[in-house]
Design an enzyme around this catalytic site. Structure first.
Site, PDB file in Angstrom:
ATOM      1  N   ASP A  93       0.853  -1.169   0.000  1.00  2.00           N
ATOM      2  CA  ASP A  93       0.000   0.000   0.000  1.00  2.00           C
ATOM      3  C   ASP A  93       0.899   1.233   0.000  1.00  2.00           C
ATOM      4  O   ASP A  93       2.075   1.156   0.357  1.00  2.00           O
ATOM      5  CB  ASP A  93      -0.926  -0.015   1.227  1.00  2.00           C
ATOM      6  CG  ASP A  93      -2.102   0.947   1.046  1.00  2.00           C
ATOM      7  OD1 ASP A  93      -2.878   1.101   1.985  1.00  2.00           O
ATOM      8  OD2 ASP A  93      -2.207   1.553  -0.044  1.00  2.00           O
ATOM      9  N   SER A  94       0.325   2.360  -0.425  1.00  2.00           N
ATOM     10  CA  SER A  94       1.145   3.536  -0.754  1.00  2.00           C
ATOM     11  C   SER A  94       1.462   4.410   0.448  1.00  2.00           C
ATOM     12  O   SER A  94       2.344   5.265   0.376  1.00  2.00           O
ATOM     13  CB  SER A  94       0.401   4.385  -1.782  1.00  2.00           C
ATOM     14  OG  SER A  94      -0.933   4.595  -1.312  1.00  2.00           O
ATOM     15  N   GLY A  95       0.750   4.220   1.550  1.00  2.00           N
ATOM     16  CA  GLY A  95       1.085   4.979   2.746  1.00  2.00           C
ATOM     17  C   GLY A  95       0.076   6.034   3.134  1.00  2.00           C
ATOM     18  O   GLY A  95      -0.001   6.413   4.304  1.00  2.00           O
ATOM     19  N   PHE A  97      -3.204   6.062   3.450  1.00  2.00           N
ATOM     20  CA  PHE A  97      -4.215   5.611   4.418  1.00  2.00           C
ATOM     21  C   PHE A  97      -3.596   5.469   5.802  1.00  2.00           C
ATOM     22  O   PHE A  97      -4.171   5.880   6.805  1.00  2.00           O
ATOM     23  CB  PHE A  97      -4.794   4.270   3.963  1.00  2.00           C
ATOM     24  CG  PHE A  97      -5.856   3.724   4.880  1.00  2.00           C
ATOM     25  CD1 PHE A  97      -5.544   2.803   5.868  1.00  2.00           C
ATOM     26  CD2 PHE A  97      -7.173   4.154   4.760  1.00  2.00           C
ATOM     27  CE1 PHE A  97      -6.523   2.307   6.719  1.00  2.00           C
ATOM     28  CE2 PHE A  97      -8.159   3.655   5.600  1.00  2.00           C
ATOM     29  CZ  PHE A  97      -7.842   2.737   6.581  1.00  2.00           C
ATOM     30  N   ASP A 267      -7.821  -7.592   1.101  1.00  2.00           N
ATOM     31  CA  ASP A 267      -6.834  -7.642   2.189  1.00  2.00           C
ATOM     32  C   ASP A 267      -7.524  -7.184   3.460  1.00  2.00           C
ATOM     33  O   ASP A 267      -8.398  -6.296   3.403  1.00  2.00           O
ATOM     34  CB  ASP A 267      -5.645  -6.706   1.898  1.00  2.00           C
ATOM     35  CG  ASP A 267      -5.888  -5.308   2.460  1.00  2.00           C
ATOM     36  OD1 ASP A 267      -6.534  -4.515   1.751  1.00  2.00           O
ATOM     37  OD2 ASP A 267      -5.476  -5.043   3.608  1.00  2.00           O
TER      38      ASP A 267
HETATM   39  C1  LIG Z   1      -9.720  -1.487   6.988  1.00  3.15           C
HETATM   40  N1  LIG Z   1     -10.326  -0.649   5.987  1.00  3.15           N
HETATM   41  C2  LIG Z   1      -9.609  -0.082   5.027  1.00  3.15           C
HETATM   42  N2  LIG Z   1     -10.154   0.792   4.138  1.00  3.15           N
HETATM   43  C3  LIG Z   1      -9.134   1.200   3.355  1.00  3.15           C
HETATM   44  C4  LIG Z   1      -9.108   2.156   2.320  1.00  3.15           C
HETATM   45  C5  LIG Z   1      -7.880   2.446   1.713  1.00  3.15           C
HETATM   46  C6  LIG Z   1      -7.779   3.468   0.686  1.00  3.15           C
HETATM   47  O1  LIG Z   1      -8.769   4.121   0.306  1.00  3.15           O
HETATM   48  N3  LIG Z   1      -6.552   3.730   0.168  1.00  3.15           N
HETATM   49  C7  LIG Z   1      -5.429   3.036   0.565  1.00  3.15           C
HETATM   50  N4  LIG Z   1      -4.261   3.362  -0.015  1.00  3.15           N
HETATM   51  N5  LIG Z   1      -5.477   2.066   1.495  1.00  3.15           N
HETATM   52  C8  LIG Z   1      -6.685   1.777   2.106  1.00  3.15           C
HETATM   53  C9  LIG Z   1      -6.725   0.796   3.144  1.00  3.15           C
HETATM   54  C10 LIG Z   1      -5.481   0.075   3.593  1.00  3.15           C
HETATM   55  C11 LIG Z   1      -5.326  -1.209   2.824  1.00  3.15           C
HETATM   56  O2  LIG Z   1      -5.599  -2.267   3.639  1.00  3.15           O
HETATM   57  C12 LIG Z   1      -7.956   0.539   3.766  1.00  3.15           C
HETATM   58  N6  LIG Z   1      -8.278  -0.272   4.808  1.00  3.15           N
END
Ligand SMILES: CNc1nc2cc3c(=O)[nH]c(N)nc3c(CCO)c2[nH]1
EC number: 2.4.2.29
Length: 373
Positions: A93-95, A97, A267
């Site tokens: 993931d890009s960071g 969040f 995930d």
């Molecule tokens: C647990 N819920 C959740 N919603 C998400 C929503 C996002 C999102 O919108 N963007 C990014 N980059 N990561 C996200 C992640 C982390 C990945 O597990 C999320 N994780």
């Protein structure tokens, strides 16, 4: 296993899709559940176990790894795969969040996000370009664009602002990623709980012709039906021949229903995090092993399971370990829960191949109602 990134659709059943993503480091059977290995480890698990349970790919996190041990250090040590001893695909993931959820956020603007590390309070600036650079230093196979995920509920103009900026960041990430045939950069659809913004985001990302698409901005506190409504709008606007990854999802029920709405990849920290806190996922529903009623229950979680954690240990012992806050408690329940999630994914894939996904979904949900027996 291919020299480039390829997604093949093998079967469909309604909107449910059975496919596979082929990459140089391995093939990912979809629908796929990706265990979360935040700081280079799937907590309380050996990665050999994670693989044996059926995981074809795991997640890593730019935010955590850039803070500790550092992206340049991981690169000097030969990249994330060598560092953690996992030779199959890794999605990072890009960071963005994680900054929102973990650090004392300083500011976010067109340039990127500036924040203080939750580890040592040091100040960092992360631009879309730096996020892609870090993911490259980690030698990540599937890299996510930097985006802004807005917690729900939120004002429509705030959701629109974040969605539009995430689109501009997607273009910058695509430019920074360049052309890496054996790897992929996924765009992330934003737009909160507003259908027309979701559609606009998906269509604009589609025009960027990326190798895959994530649906972000969900699993952030909205009701399940709102999440599913957003999938109803988003998935049809995405190209059918590209994989779709629903970020952060979810419970077994979320996954079953999201597959029926056209999602290929998932995930979630749920199986590992809740396992460490004593929650067991089984074919017959959830069991909270902190509960005193298990104190003298000699039955295992499920004697028909092939997973030793599920088949060989009494609920009484698991209860004792969790109550005593012993590491083995979290280890055994993480093992049980990941085994259950991967068994669920294998059942989903088989049901789609056989054209009986609706029945599989109904049977699985019926079994959960049987409770803990
Ligand atoms: C647990 N819920 C959740 N919603 C998400 C929503 C996002 C999102 O919108 N963007 C990014 N980059 N990561 C996200 C992640 C982390 C990945 O597990 C999320 N994780």
């Amino acid at each position: 296993m291919t020299e480039t990134f390829q997604f093949k659709l093998l079967a469909t059943d309604g909107k449910a899709r059975r496919g596979e993503v082929s990459m140089p480091r391995g093939t990912i059977r979809t629908p796929a559940f990706m265990p979360v290995g935040t700081v280079g480890t799937v907590k309380a698990m050996y990665l050999d176990q994670v693989r044996e349970l059926g995981a074809d790919i795991i997640l890593g996190n730019t935010y955590h790894l850039m803070l500790r041990p550092g992206a340049e250090r991981v690169a000097r040590l030969g990249g994330l795969h060598n560092f953690i001893r996992w030779d199959r695909p890794i999605l990072t993931d890009s960071g963005g969040f994680q900054v929102m959820s973990l650090s004392s956020l300083r500011k976010l603007n067109e340039q990127g996000v500036t924040f203080k590390s939750h580890v040592d309070g040091a100040l960092y600036h992360m631009s879309p370009e730096r996020s892609i650079e870090i993911q490259g230093l980690l030698d990540s196979d599937i890299q996510m664009q930097l985006d802004e995920c807005v917690a729900l509920p939120a004002e429509p103009n705030e959701i629109e602002r974040a969605m539009e900026m995430s689109l501009r960041w997607a273009e910058r990430c695509k430019a920074a990623f360049g052309d890496q045939p054996g790897k992929a950069m996924f765009g992330i659809v934003q737009g909160g709980d507003i259908p027309k913004l979701r559609e606009r985001s998906a269509l604009a990302l589609r025009d960027l012709d990326l190798k895959g698409y994530a649906v972000g901005g969900l699993a952030v506190g909205e009701p399940q039906e709102v999440m599913l409504d957003m999938l109803d709008v988003t998935c049809p606007a995405l190209p059918a021949e590209k994989p779709r990854y629903l970020m952060g999802v979810g419970t077994p029920d979320d996954i079953l229903k999201s597959v029926a709405h056209g999602i290929d990849m998932f995930d979630c920290v749920m199986p590992t995090r809740s396992g460490r806190h004593g929650l067991a996922f089984t074919r017959y529903g959830r069991i909270n092993l902190r509960n005193a009623r298990h104190a003298e229950d000699t039955r295992p979680l499920d004697e028909q399971s092939t997973c030793p954690a599920t088949r060989d240990y009494s609920r009484a012992y698991l209860h004792h370990l969790i109550r005593s806050n012993e590491s083995l408690g979290g280890m055994l329940l993480s093992w049980n829960n990941l085994a259950y999630y991967q068994e669920l994914m294998a059942g989903i894939r088989k049901a789609i191949e056989e054209g009986r996904y609706a029945d599989f979904m109904a049977e699985t949900q019926e079994n959960w109602k049987r409770g803990d027996l």
